[in-house]
Design an enzyme around this catalytic site. Structure first.
Site, short mmCIF file in Angstrom:
data_model
loop_
_atom_site.label_atom_id
_atom_site.label_comp_id
_atom_site.label_asym_id
_atom_site.label_seq_id
_atom_site.Cartn_x
_atom_site.Cartn_y
_atom_site.Cartn_z
N ARG A 10 -2.19 -9.90 -0.06
CA ARG A 10 -2.04 -8.83 -1.04
C ARG A 10 -3.43 -8.53 -1.60
NH1 ARG A 10 2.17 -8.50 1.07
NH2 ARG A 10 4.26 -8.28 0.19
N GLU A 53 -2.17 0.11 -4.29
CA GLU A 53 -1.57 0.72 -3.10
C GLU A 53 -0.59 1.79 -3.54
OE1 GLU A 53 0.22 -2.06 -0.41
OE2 GLU A 53 -1.59 -3.27 -0.19
N HIS A 83 -1.09 -1.05 4.86
CA HIS A 83 -0.04 -2.05 4.69
C HIS A 83 1.05 -1.81 5.73
CE1 HIS A 83 1.81 -4.89 1.49
NE2 HIS A 83 2.19 -5.23 2.70
#
Length: 331
Positions: free
Chosen positions: A240, A269, A288
């Site tokens: 992350r 994000e 991602h």
């Protein structure tokens, strides 16, 4: 124990065969198939359910449900579910980690191959129809013989270790538990033995981050850690964004104190269009997103069915969230 009533979200990405497997494991008469877009239907089901199988993270409704004992979130990262009140409540929470482990491992190696070969430079030359050969190319090195440091030896870390060893790389691993090293790992470090990641930082040509984000791992890689790394080193992050001090990484890349970064995750994000990370030198970014395995959903159902069996028999459950996963920074 009596057969539990199970709340099952309708939006789980299952086909007819997957639903049949779930019904056979749970019992069709014990399943409450719930449209999670309907608050009333969710509330009514949670009044009865002992188990909930969700497509996403749990929320306040699940924590408040008096009869609920176990929640399964059908994805890998459980950071958003690792709330203090979940542990205070004693709720068992599991996830589907491992269903994409081989694909995530390949993603790390994709970034590593592209950055170590400086492939983006060749691609830009190709678009210009330019046969580009420069003296600097003589300094490029293959993955063969390089050292990869893997922080996080869960499903993805284990899959990555074996694949890195197939490239004849030296593999260093770090995890919490003091357990025998998995195949492909040359040297394992663990928090249980009070070992740090300092030696890995100093020796790694590629530092792969494939561990969960928690209070304990937040900004695990900051200025101090980057300063310990080789100037020729590359960071690859499939964890992350919060595991890295992103500003410190950007500074190091701009100053030439890091050779490159491959990032499938960022903070925030989605990454805003005007964020400096887009234009930081020697950075590759994917949104991602990792290519799926053909049996990804099968793997998810395998975990759910096996955990349902273990829940009924009182055995230790797969991918169970622990207090070490606690995340309070969004609270």
């Amino acid at each position: 124990m009596s057969e539990p009533i199970v709340f099952v979200a309708r939006d789980l990405p299952f086909d007819a065969g997957h639903w049949q497997r779930l019904e056979e494991a749970i019992g069709s008469d014990r399943m409450l198939l719930v449209d999670t877009r309907d608050p009333a239907a969710v509330s009514a089901a949670l009044e009865k359910a002992e188990v909930a199988i969700l497509s996403g993270d749990l929320d306040d409704r699940h924590i408040a449900a008096a009869n609920l004992k176990w929640v399964h979130c059908d994805h890998a990262g459980l950071t958003k579910s690792a709330r203090p009140e979940v542990f205070e409540r004693g709720l068992v929470v599991t996830g589907s980690a491992g269903r994409s482990g081989p694909a995530l491992a390949e993603h790390v190696l994709m970034f590593s191959l592209m950055l170590c070969s400086r492939y983006p430079d060749f691609y830009e030359a190709q678009k210009r129809h330019e046969w580009r050969r420069t003296p600097e190319m003589m300094d490029l090195r293959a993955l063969y013989g390089r050292t990869i440091g893997i922080l996080g030896m869960g499903h993805t870390g284990v899959a990555l270790a074996s694949r890195a060893k197939a490239f004849n790389m030296r593999v260093l691993g770090y995890r919490r538990r003091d357990l025998p090293p998995p195949p492909g790992v040359d040297r394992m470090y663990s928090a249980d033995r009070n070992e740090t990641i300092d030696e890995i930082l100093a020796e790694a040509d590629i530092l792969a981050l494939v561990l969960n984000l928690s209070d304990a791992t937040y900004r695990m890689i900051g200025r101090e850690q980057i300063a310990r790394m080789k100037r020729s080193a590359i960071i690859v992050n499939l964890s992350r964004g919060g595991v890295i001090d992103q500003d410190a990484m950007i500074e190091a890349l701009k100053d030439g104190r890091l050779a490159g970064a491959g990032l499938d995750v960022t903070s925030p994000e989605p990454l805003p269009a005007d964020h400096p990370l887009w234009d930081t030198p020697n950075v590759l970014i994917t949104p991602h997103f990792t290519a799926a395995l053909p049996d990804k959903v099968d793997r998810s159902v395998d975990v759910i069915v096996e955990n349902f069996r273990r829940y009924r028999t009182g055995e230790a459950m797969l991918n169970r969230m622990t207090k070490e996963d606690l995340w309070t920074r969004d609270a």
